[in-house]
Design a protein around this motif. Structure first.
Motif: not given
Length: 392
Positions: A307-316
């Protein structure tokens, strides 16, 4: 003291923070990472890497190096009382990665560190702890202590809090959390794989009447066992000869599944309780929370790190565009989507925990019948997509 200037400061250099920083660096954003730990990553800890995360890793060229070391889990097998209940396959769960990969967290972190170093040399500052945040209209001033106890400071257009469930960033922002603690206690350990050869590439879930035992293959012929224990005293009593945790866990696994891991081969044991926490806000102004700082869920199901990685993928990309345009957001759609994904994962983890709790003889028979039916239906591939996080 000189104040450094960067586009984005990432607080937390674990798997989520490192990936966030690498994504930003790959897009040409000037980034710094403050990581409180000074030592190199160690331990296996979180091991599951799901298909959407592997897709996201491709953006920084990390998918193939990671898969070169990982084990690919293509099936999940349900058992109870020595009986086979059904098999779930991941062959239709993803068009790119029809499996779940497993790899020790310290290796995942090391690969992420290496990739970040290649993209942005000297961006990772280990032994550096955040102590203060001062928010302004067009920037954020962060202060902290460096490896030698000296005061350090950064002026950043944005700050990302990727510093885990006990987030200092979240506390400094005054953001509260809501959630609940669960009664469930688990013990996990990594052993030489004692399963029959035919089962060594599968995730195994034994849902016998005394409580669940899950296990997952790891690289180098190892297997992670995770067992529900009714209480600490009961687990300690599982091995009355030596009292060693690896012997106690091996004894418990053997009693419930009939498979006996070798305690001498155990490289790690750890116990954990389960809780769920959601931040009341995902950020304030130019400071944004990701990963466990924003949403902590049960480890059962192995979805929290992903979930954290996918947060990052959308936020970056949002951060990169904001830096380039000089805007500050906010991005309400981002917060809504990411917290909704976390809520769904948390509900799935709750279902997993409920299916693994001890039941009487009659209840165990009913649970076995339910799983046999669910895994035999043509719609079972939908369950594989859920467990593989294709909805995230």
């Amino acid at each position: 003291m000189t104040t450094e200037r960067v586009d984005v400061l990432v607080v937390g250099g674990g798997p989520v923070g490192l990936f966030t920083a690498a994504l930003l660096a790959a897009r040409g954003t000037d980034v710094a990472v403050w990581e409180r730990r000074a030592e190199l990553p160690t331990g296996s800890r979180a091991i599951g890497i799901h298909p959407p995360s592997l897709d996201a890793f491709a953006a920084i060229g990390l998918d193939e190096p990671l898969l070169a070391e990982a084990t690919r889990v293509r099936t999940g097998v349900a058992r109870s009382r020595g009986r086979h209940l059904g098999t779930l396959t991941f062959d239709r769960a993803s068009g790119t990665h029809p499996y779940v990969a497993t790899l020790d967290q310290h290796r995942t972190e090391t690969l992420l560190r290496d990739r970040l170093t290649a993209l942005a040399p000297a961006s990772l500052r280990t032994g550096t702890a955040l102590t203060g945040l001062e928010r302004h209209r067009d920037h954020v001033d962060a202060t902290g202590t460096g490896p030698d106890g000296d005061r350090v400071s950064v002026r950043a257009a944005f700050v990302v809090g990727a510093d885990g469930a006990r987030s200092v960033v979240r506390d400094l922002l005054g953001i509260g959390t809501s959630g609940r603690d669960y009664p469930d206690r688990y013990v996990m350990g990594d052993f030489a794989d004692p399963e029959p050869v035919a089962a060594r590439s599968a995730a195994l879930v034994d849902v016998g009447p005394d409580g669940v035992v899950e296990s997952f293959p790891l690289p180098h012929g190892r297997r992670r066992y995770v067992a529900l224990v009714p209480d600490d005293a009961a687990f300690a009593a599982a091995d009355t000869t030596s009292g060693a945790p690896e012997a106690a866990l091996a004894s418990l696994v053997s009693a419930r599944t009939g498979v006996a891991p070798d305690p001498a081969s155990c490289s790690m044991t750890s116990g954990f309780r389960v809780r769920r926490r959601t931040a009341d806000r995902i950020g304030v102004g130019r400071v944004v929370l990701v990963g466990d700082a924003a949403h902590e869920i049960s480890p059962i199901g192995g979805q929290g790190m992903n979930l954290g990685w996918l947060d990052a993928a959308e936020l970056a990309p949002l951060l990169t565009d904001a830096v380039a345009s000089g805007t500050s957001g906010p991005w309400p759609g981002y917060a809504r989507r990411r917290q909704a994904s976390a809520a769904r994962a948390a509900r799935q983890a709750e279902v997993n925990m409920a299916l693994g709790r001890p039941l009487g003889a009659l209840g165990a028979v009913g649970r076995e019948a339910l799983l046999r039916t669910a895994l035999s239906l043509p719609t079972a591939h939908g369950l594989a997509r859920i467990y593989a996080m294709r909805w995230a």
